[in-house]
Design an enzyme around this catalytic site. Structure first.
Site, PDB file in Angstrom:
ATOM      1  N   ASP A 279       0.782  -1.231   0.000  1.00  0.00           N
ATOM      2  CA  ASP A 279       0.000   0.000   0.000  1.00  0.00           C
ATOM      3  C   ASP A 279       0.816   1.285   0.000  1.00  0.00           C
ATOM      4  O   ASP A 279       0.775   2.031  -0.960  1.00  0.00           O
ATOM      5  CB  ASP A 279      -0.988   0.012   1.174  1.00  0.00           C
ATOM      6  CG  ASP A 279      -2.022   1.117   1.006  1.00  0.00           C
ATOM      7  OD1 ASP A 279      -2.403   1.387  -0.138  1.00  0.00           O
ATOM      8  OD2 ASP A 279      -2.441   1.702   2.007  1.00  0.00           O
TER       9      ASP A 279
ATOM     10  N   CYS B 274     -14.458  -7.209 -18.145  1.00  0.00           N
ATOM     11  CA  CYS B 274     -15.702  -6.480 -17.864  1.00  0.00           C
ATOM     12  C   CYS B 274     -16.700  -6.589 -19.001  1.00  0.00           C
ATOM     13  O   CYS B 274     -17.903  -6.430 -18.781  1.00  0.00           O
ATOM     14  CB  CYS B 274     -15.400  -4.994 -17.623  1.00  0.00           C
ATOM     15  SG  CYS B 274     -14.488  -4.698 -16.100  1.00  0.00           S
TER      16      CYS B 274
ATOM     17  N   CYS C 245     -20.276  -4.584 -19.419  1.00  0.00           N
ATOM     18  CA  CYS C 245     -20.790  -4.148 -18.099  1.00  0.00           C
ATOM     19  C   CYS C 245     -20.261  -2.751 -17.748  1.00  0.00           C
ATOM     20  O   CYS C 245     -19.137  -2.396 -18.073  1.00  0.00           O
ATOM     21  CB  CYS C 245     -20.347  -5.154 -17.042  1.00  0.00           C
ATOM     22  SG  CYS C 245     -20.858  -4.709 -15.368  1.00  0.00           S
TER      23      CYS C 245
ATOM     24  N   CYS D 280     -21.583   4.456  -8.559  1.00  0.00           N
ATOM     25  CA  CYS D 280     -20.797   5.349  -7.694  1.00  0.00           C
ATOM     26  C   CYS D 280     -21.638   6.545  -7.267  1.00  0.00           C
ATOM     27  O   CYS D 280     -22.101   7.313  -8.110  1.00  0.00           O
ATOM     28  CB  CYS D 280     -19.533   5.814  -8.428  1.00  0.00           C
ATOM     29  SG  CYS D 280     -18.645   7.068  -7.474  1.00  0.00           S
TER      30      CYS D 280
ATOM     31  N   CYS E 296     -14.014  10.993  -4.981  1.00  0.00           N
ATOM     32  CA  CYS E 296     -14.197   9.657  -4.391  1.00  0.00           C
ATOM     33  C   CYS E 296     -14.322   9.732  -2.862  1.00  0.00           C
ATOM     34  O   CYS E 296     -13.494  10.336  -2.179  1.00  0.00           O
ATOM     35  CB  CYS E 296     -13.014   8.778  -4.792  1.00  0.00           C
ATOM     36  SG  CYS E 296     -13.052   7.157  -4.043  1.00  0.00           S
TER      37      CYS E 296
END
Ligand code: B12
Ligand code: SF4
Ligand code: SF4
Length: 375
Positions: A130, A190, A193, A200, A216
């Protein structure tokens, strides 16, 4: 030199079931994408990823003699689609339910790195998870762990995307493993789709595969202490730490997955929700650290989390939090908390909040005065 089966056995012995490896050559297409993302401003103020893209696409930044990147995926368990806020709870993203994953993943990665280096005759290994400046999803995709979906998450067919990523950088070359099945491209994965883009709540996707962090919920609740944009606040719903909406909607996540390790289960940490009134009543950093010690929520700090808890309180109608919000609006030393508490109070009961808003018009901080005027 040990075979791939032996390497997998070592990884499994350290708790890593999903492993892939790739030569450490710098990422090219991904570098272009990262630069475009940065140039469009989509990276907000995430300086450590946007400052020097060529370094983020090149594992030599972390280990100068790197030859191989070993990527691991650690399932943390599926999130449910629904959430019962009961007009008093704020919602925590699934990856943060248990113990802070940085503390849980990194020590195991380091120990696996040392074991791999020993077995392969390497001199050095470096573990990353991360926070390291390396494009983890892109390296993991190249190592065959999955494909990047339109929601930008790494998806592994059969497992979905409910996993964390980590890497071990090794200074020895390992011949790439022949793929068990042909790798799925992003477009194949995907298909037509677009569900995540439509789901969101803040319309953070500017298009398939491109997320604007400035819109976001995950960015606002985790990565900055700035005030939330007023026009987005109502769309945050009950989220107080992260957001899972673009993953729960994904058909690849339509089945249950368990957390790989007990530390990542809800019982080991804060679980799926926090009581908003109790959270908003935390007045000191020491009390905050005590409440959230060992969990990822500790990283936001008191001001970061309470700012989101105030917004969630208004969004879910948590009148139980009135008293704590009023105290914040009147006395908290952090202007961003006074401002967000005023916004919450004005939305919960405009008439009752009026005297507090009037009082705030003379607040020493311009942000608080602006909030009072806007309300
Ligand atoms: C900054 C960051 C964020 C930012 C920005 C996210 C973003 N999409 O860019 C914010 C705060 C919003 C965020 C949110 C989340 N994050 Co985050 N985040 C990071 C971090 C530190 C860097 C990501 C980055 O470089 N972004 C810049 C963009 C351009 O790069 P990218 O998304 O990685 O995409 C690269 C490739 O995937 C590929 N790619 C992109 N588009 C396309 C298109 C095609 C066609 C192809 C083939 C490839 C491709 O190219 C890109 C490189 O330029 C990484 C850790 C790390 N060091 O990598 C974790 C990481 C990506 N985050 C993670 C998680 C878990 C989350 C959340 C789910 C947490 C939550 N529940 O709130 C959300 C998910 C939101 C989302 N849809 O991305 C995990 C992802 C695991 C997974 N399965 O994918 C990571 C890997 C951390 C970890 N070690 O586990 N995150
Ligand atoms: S994490 Fe939430 S706010 Fe961010 S892109 Fe996904 S659905 Fe949108
Ligand atoms: S919801 Fe659909 S478009 Fe979005 S990542 Fe999942 S499969 Fe891809």
């Amino acid at each position: 030199m040990p075979g791939h089966e032996e390497l997998r056995g070592l990884a499994r012995a350290h708790g890593f079931e999903l492993v892939g490896l790739t030569p450490a050559a710098p990422l090219r297409d991904d570098l272009e994408r990262l630069e475009a993302w940065r140039d469009a401003g989509h990276g907000a103020d995430l300086g450590y990823m946007t400052r020097n893209p060529p370094q983020r696409a090149d594992a030599r930044t972390l280990l100068p003699d790197v030859r191989t990147v070993v990527s691991v995926a650690v399932p943390y368990g599926a999130a449910p689609t629904g959430f019962a806020h009961e007009r008093r709870y704020g919602r925590v993203a699934r990856y943060a339910w248990g113990r802070d994953y940085h503390d849980v993943v990194l020590p195991r990665l380091r120990s696996l790195g040392a074991a791999l280096a020993r077995h392969l005759g390497g001199r050095a290994s470096k573990a990353a998870c991360d926070h390291s400046p390396i494009l983890e999803r892109a390296f993991a995709a190249r190592a065959g762990l999955g494909f990047v979906g339109k929601n930008t998450c790494l998806i592994r067919p059969g497992h979905g995307s409910w996993f964390l990523l980590g890497e071990i950088l090794l200074d020895v070359e390992v011949a790439p493993e022949p793929p068990a099945a042909p790798a799925m491209s992003a477009a194949e994965g995907c298909g037509t789709c677009q569900r995540c883009i439509a789901a969101c709540p803040t319309q953070a996707f500017v298009g398939p595969f491109v997320l604007d962090a400035r819109r976001c919920i995950s960015y606002w609740t985790l990565e900055t202490l700035a005030p939330f944009p007023r026009e987005l606040r109502e769309r945050f719903g009950a989220w107080v730490f992260g957001c899972d909406d673009c993953q729960t909607i994904c058909p690849f996540n339509a089945f249950d997955v368990d957390a790989a390790w007990p530390e990542l289960q809800a019982e080991a940490g804060v679980g799926p929700r926090i009581d908003l009134a109790a959270t908003l009543a935390i007045t000191t950093d020491a009390a905050y650290v005590q409440r959230f010690a060992g969990t990822a929520l500790r990283r936001s700090g008191r001001v970061g989390l309470l700012r989101g808890a105030a917004v969630a309180a208004r969004n879910v109608g948590a009148t139980t939090a009135w008293r704590a919000l009023e105290d914040l609006a009147r006395h908290d030393p952090a202007a961003v908390l006074r401002a967000h508490a005023l916004w919450a109070l004005a939305g919960l009961d405009a008439a009752k909040a009026r005297p507090l808003l009037e009082r705030a018009r003379t607040d020493p901080d311009p942000m608080v005065r602006a909030e009072a005027s806007a309300a």
